[in-house]
Scaffold this motif. Structure first.
Motif, mmCIF file in Angstrom:
data_model
loop_
_atom_site.group_PDB
_atom_site.id
_atom_site.type_symbol
_atom_site.label_atom_id
_atom_site.label_comp_id
_atom_site.label_asym_id
_atom_site.label_seq_id
_atom_site.Cartn_x
_atom_site.Cartn_y
_atom_site.Cartn_z
ATOM 1 N N ALA A 175 -65.392 38.610 26.148
ATOM 2 C CA ALA A 175 -65.581 39.596 25.085
ATOM 3 C C ALA A 175 -66.395 39.009 23.938
ATOM 4 C CB ALA A 175 -64.226 40.095 24.584
ATOM 5 N N PHE A 176 -66.143 37.747 23.592
ATOM 6 C CA PHE A 176 -66.896 37.140 22.500
ATOM 7 C C PHE A 176 -68.338 36.855 22.902
ATOM 8 C CE2 PHE A 176 -62.917 36.550 20.254
ATOM 9 C CZ PHE A 176 -63.319 36.631 18.932
ATOM 10 N N VAL A 177 -68.583 36.543 24.164
ATOM 11 C CA VAL A 177 -69.964 36.362 24.614
ATOM 12 C C VAL A 177 -70.709 37.695 24.565
ATOM 13 C CG1 VAL A 177 -71.431 35.714 26.557
ATOM 14 C CG2 VAL A 177 -69.381 34.376 26.053
ATOM 15 N N VAL A 178 -70.048 38.767 25.017
ATOM 16 C CA VAL A 178 -70.660 40.096 24.963
ATOM 17 C C VAL A 178 -70.914 40.498 23.515
ATOM 18 C CG1 VAL A 178 -70.266 42.546 25.451
ATOM 19 C CG2 VAL A 178 -69.669 40.820 27.167
ATOM 20 N N LEU A 179 -69.938 40.247 22.643
ATOM 21 C CA LEU A 179 -70.102 40.574 21.229
ATOM 22 C C LEU A 179 -71.282 39.817 20.621
ATOM 23 C CD1 LEU A 179 -69.015 41.854 18.575
ATOM 24 C CD2 LEU A 179 -67.596 39.803 18.317
ATOM 25 N N ALA A 180 -71.359 38.523 20.897
ATOM 26 C CA ALA A 180 -72.447 37.720 20.340
ATOM 27 C C ALA A 180 -73.801 38.198 20.830
ATOM 28 C CB ALA A 180 -72.245 36.250 20.710
ATOM 29 N N THR A 181 -73.868 38.605 22.094
ATOM 30 C CA THR A 181 -75.131 39.103 22.646
ATOM 31 C C THR A 181 -75.540 40.406 21.978
ATOM 32 O OG1 THR A 181 -74.595 38.073 24.773
ATOM 33 C CG2 THR A 181 -76.305 39.778 24.768
ATOM 34 N N GLY A 182 -74.582 41.337 21.841
ATOM 35 C CA GLY A 182 -74.893 42.593 21.171
ATOM 36 C C GLY A 182 -75.309 42.390 19.725
ATOM 37 N N ALA A 183 -74.582 41.510 19.011
ATOM 38 C CA ALA A 183 -74.928 41.237 17.616
ATOM 39 C C ALA A 183 -76.305 40.591 17.502
ATOM 40 C CB ALA A 183 -73.860 40.337 16.994
ATOM 41 N N ARG A 184 -76.616 39.742 18.444
ATOM 42 C CA ARG A 184 -77.922 39.071 18.446
ATOM 43 C C ARG A 184 -79.059 40.080 18.521
ATOM 44 N NH1 ARG A 184 -79.288 34.195 22.712
ATOM 45 N NH2 ARG A 184 -81.480 33.861 22.177
ATOM 46 N N HIS A 185 -78.908 41.081 19.385
ATOM 47 C CA HIS A 185 -79.976 42.063 19.535
ATOM 48 C C HIS A 185 -79.984 43.063 18.389
ATOM 49 C CE1 HIS A 185 -81.527 40.728 23.366
ATOM 50 N NE2 HIS A 185 -80.287 40.617 23.818
ATOM 51 N N LEU A 186 -78.821 43.362 17.831
ATOM 52 C CA LEU A 186 -78.796 44.243 16.669
ATOM 53 C C LEU A 186 -79.504 43.603 15.483
ATOM 54 C CD1 LEU A 186 -75.198 45.779 16.683
ATOM 55 C CD2 LEU A 186 -77.362 47.007 16.914
ATOM 56 N N LEU A 187 -79.229 42.331 15.258
ATOM 57 C CA LEU A 187 -79.878 41.637 14.148
ATOM 58 C C LEU A 187 -81.383 41.491 14.369
ATOM 59 C CD1 LEU A 187 -77.196 38.862 13.514
ATOM 60 C CD2 LEU A 187 -77.783 40.749 11.977
ATOM 61 N N ALA A 188 -81.789 41.422 15.649
ATOM 62 C CA ALA A 188 -83.214 41.329 15.958
ATOM 63 C C ALA A 188 -83.916 42.682 15.837
ATOM 64 C CB ALA A 188 -83.413 40.760 17.361
ATOM 65 N N GLY A 189 -83.108 43.768 15.802
ATOM 66 C CA GLY A 189 -83.686 45.082 15.596
ATOM 67 C C GLY A 189 -84.254 45.742 16.825
ATOM 68 N N HIS A 190 -83.834 45.301 18.009
ATOM 69 C CA HIS A 190 -84.333 45.957 19.220
ATOM 70 C C HIS A 190 -83.184 46.151 20.216
ATOM 71 C CE1 HIS A 190 -84.260 41.955 21.168
ATOM 72 N NE2 HIS A 190 -84.824 41.508 20.052
ATOM 73 N N ARG A 191 -83.428 47.074 21.167
ATOM 74 C CA ARG A 191 -82.435 47.446 22.177
ATOM 75 C C ARG A 191 -81.121 47.849 21.512
ATOM 76 N NH1 ARG A 191 -85.438 43.664 25.112
ATOM 77 N NH2 ARG A 191 -84.422 41.923 24.093
ATOM 78 N N THR A 192 -81.200 48.655 20.478
ATOM 79 C CA THR A 192 -80.006 48.967 19.698
ATOM 80 C C THR A 192 -78.976 49.766 20.491
ATOM 81 O OG1 THR A 192 -81.126 50.917 18.803
ATOM 82 C CG2 THR A 192 -81.215 48.886 17.497
ATOM 83 N N GLU A 193 -79.389 50.630 21.410
ATOM 84 C CA GLU A 193 -78.435 51.429 22.170
ATOM 85 C C GLU A 193 -77.541 50.532 23.024
ATOM 86 O OE1 GLU A 193 -76.332 54.635 23.362
ATOM 87 O OE2 GLU A 193 -77.819 54.482 21.779
ATOM 88 N N SER A 194 -78.156 49.619 23.780
ATOM 89 C CA SER A 194 -77.380 48.702 24.592
ATOM 90 C C SER A 194 -76.553 47.757 23.719
ATOM 91 C CB SER A 194 -78.302 47.878 25.501
ATOM 92 O OG SER A 194 -79.018 48.704 26.388
ATOM 93 N N ALA A 195 -77.137 47.294 22.628
ATOM 94 C CA ALA A 195 -76.443 46.363 21.735
ATOM 95 C C ALA A 195 -75.223 47.015 21.107
ATOM 96 C CB ALA A 195 -77.402 45.862 20.660
ATOM 97 N N LYS A 196 -75.349 48.262 20.675
ATOM 98 C CA LYS A 196 -74.210 48.962 20.081
ATOM 99 C C LYS A 196 -73.067 49.109 21.078
ATOM 100 C CE LYS A 196 -76.642 51.706 16.585
ATOM 101 N NZ LYS A 196 -77.001 53.080 16.147
ATOM 102 N N THR A 197 -73.413 49.430 22.308
ATOM 103 C CA THR A 197 -72.377 49.576 23.328
ATOM 104 C C THR A 197 -71.648 48.261 23.567
ATOM 105 O OG1 THR A 197 -73.646 51.329 24.420
ATOM 106 C CG2 THR A 197 -71.931 50.256 25.717
ATOM 107 N N MET A 198 -72.391 47.162 23.638
ATOM 108 C CA MET A 198 -71.761 45.857 23.833
ATOM 109 C C MET A 198 -70.834 45.515 22.669
ATOM 110 S SD MET A 198 -74.624 43.367 25.594
ATOM 111 C CE MET A 198 -76.097 43.907 24.725
ATOM 112 N N VAL A 199 -71.276 45.771 21.449
ATOM 113 C CA VAL A 199 -70.461 45.451 20.282
ATOM 114 C C VAL A 199 -69.183 46.288 20.266
ATOM 115 C CG1 VAL A 199 -70.372 45.572 17.761
ATOM 116 C CG2 VAL A 199 -72.367 44.587 18.890
ATOM 117 N N ARG A 200 -69.310 47.586 20.522
ATOM 118 C CA ARG A 200 -68.121 48.445 20.519
ATOM 119 C C ARG A 200 -67.102 48.009 21.569
ATOM 120 N NH1 ARG A 200 -72.075 52.731 20.906
ATOM 121 N NH2 ARG A 200 -72.676 53.470 18.848
#
Length: 476
Positions: free
Chosen positions: A195-220
């Motif tokens: 869960a923390f690896v998935v969270l870190a991956t989603g947060a990484r892409h959110l902060l980078a400003g791309h693939r927000t749909e997939s990143a949001k799902t991973m974070v949630r």
């Protein structure tokens, strides 16, 4: 301290098993996550779950391969460095390891190919089923390994003839008293780690400003998992500590750095245990709390290390500090998961840059907690390999220190090269992220029948409550 074959063999096994355990733990949790994603895709028809499943399957393949490679080495070490261990308890431990291969590993291998390469070659329901079976196989693998290790912690269901253990009741062997809670504790740790690896991956892409749909799902999905399972892990750990007081009191005394038996026992928050002087220096403790936590009573007797012969006491420094590292990380996991859930409820989690920045770098948390827990478990069992049956120093093979030193040096070199390459590859896959949906090539759909909104509960679960955000796109 004398550098002999025994010490070098212990260092070698500790080095290889520390590398190995992080990969099975990750794949146990990741396989369950992939199966969940495929199930949501099959249920809702939403392409984002399909894309995320394909993305994480690539990472699973690399992690699984490194776990298999590092695990094979451990099996050989039983024969090369610890041959007397196999002679004394091989009749019990050997079949348990064999069952792991015959059931879990063969099950995983049979369906892993379908999971990895069946995206457009098998029906979606069969692909989902293969992912579920692989996830079940990884959990079953953990079942047998934890059963064998738990038997070594507290042997049961056997008899001793001429110094050799023979099984007499396999149910007692497999479900020995320490096994159920240790298995639950390890499985929950694996899911939290992923869960923390998935969270870190989603947060990484959110902060980078791309693939927000997939990143949001991973974070949630990660927040939901962490917020629920981190407190559960603390509860399981509490029960496990109470059980340790019953079955492994010497280990618990080492974990808490208690030298003298006391009624009640103080909870040592911090100290520097001095094993030679048999006392704690710079101790900070809370009176009575250790007895309350482990025995449920402020008046309970808490056994100290001096109640055990010096030759039967485990080392103190490593279990003492590793346990506090594990608990500290666990507390931070709970607080961080609840903070994320609170931000999600307010609808600001994706704008909380400070929280996302911490989340981006949180991926090692689960791995560090698992390694700390295993140091507590394995070092705390010393000086026994099988408690009460076989001491570690009596199990070592008749090899020279030079031979073990050479093989240890080779292991360090090869592991650093191979696993560094694997981690670099995983990082590149994470950096790339899920594949984008190409307008010319629509994503694969689980069926040709449109799904109604009522059939897509994931929208309610993984949406952040904003109008128009993250709508479920039914299959067409």
């Amino acid at each position: 301290m004398e550098i002999d074959a025994f010490l070098l063999s212990r260092i070698q096994f500790a080095f290889t098993v520390s590398f190995h355990i992080i990969f099975p733990a990750f794949t146990i949790g990741l396989s369950a996550y992939i199966a969940t994603l495929l199930g949501l895709w099959l249920k809702t028809g939403n392409p984002k779950f399909h894309l995320l499943a394909r993305f994480w399957t690539k990472i699973f393949a690399v992690s699984f391969a490194m776990g298999v490679v590092s695990g094979i080495v451990l099996s050989y070490q039983f024969g090369t460095n610890w041959s007397r261990f196999s002679v004394a308890v091989g009749n019990v431990v050997g079949p348990l390891i064999g069952y792991e291969v015959l059931t879990a590993f063969f099950l995983e291998a049979s369906f892993l190919g379908v999971m990895l390469f069946g995206w457009k070659r098998v029906p979606p329901w069969l692909h989902f089923l293969s992912a579920v079976i692989v996830a079940g196989g990884t959990a079953l693998s953990g079942f047998w390994i934890l059963s064998a290790n738990s038997w070594m912690q507290y042997p049961a269901g056997h008899e001793i003839r001429d110094g050799i253990a023979y099984p007499v009741d396999w149910l007692q062997v497999i479900f020995n008293p320490t096994f159920p809670l240790r298995f639950a504790h390890m499985m929950t740790a694996a899911y939290l780690t992923t869960a923390f690896v998935v969270l870190a991956t989603g947060a990484r892409h959110l902060l980078a400003g791309h693939r927000t749909e997939s990143a949001k799902t991973m974070v949630r999905m990660a927040i939901l998992m962490i917020a629920l399972t981190a407190p559960l892990q603390a509860l399981i750990g509490d029960f496990h500590g109470k059980q340790t007081a019953i079955y492994q009191p010497a280990k618990l005394a080492a974990i808490e750095a208690h030298w003298d038996s006391s009624r009640p026992g103080a909870l040592v928050l911090f100290a520097w245990p001095d094993e030679k002087a048999e006392l704690n220096r710079f101790e900070v403790s809370i009176p009575g709390v250790a007895s309350l936590l482990t025995h449920g009573s402020m008046d309970a007797l808490f056994k100290g290390l001096k109640d055990f012969p010096p030759e039967d006491r485990p080392p103190v420094l490593i279990p003492f500090f590793a346990f506090r590292a594990m608990v500290g990380i666990g507390v931070l996991m709970i607080l961080f998961g609840w903070a994320g859930a609170w931000l999600w409820k307010r609808g600001t989690v994706f704008e909380a840059r400070s929280w996302l920045l911490i989340a981006k770098h949180s991926w090692p948390a689960g791995f560090l907690a698992i390694l700390s827990g295993w140091f507590v478990t394995e070092v705390g069992r010393q000086p026994w390999l099988a408690t009460g049956l076989l001491r570690s120093k009596d199990a070592v093979s008749p090899v020279t220190a030079a031979e073990v030193a050479i093989s240890l040096a080779l292991f360090v070199f090869v592991y650093c090269v191979v696993f560094a390459a694997g981690i670099v590859l995983i990082n590149r896959l994470v950096e790339k992220g899920p594949d984008e949906i190409s307008p010319e090539e629509p994503p694969e759909q689980p069926s040709q029948r449109p799904l109604k909104a009522a059939q897509a509960p994931a929208a309610a679960i993984f949406g952040d409550g904003r109008p128009g955000d993250d709508k479920i796109q039914p299959a067409s």
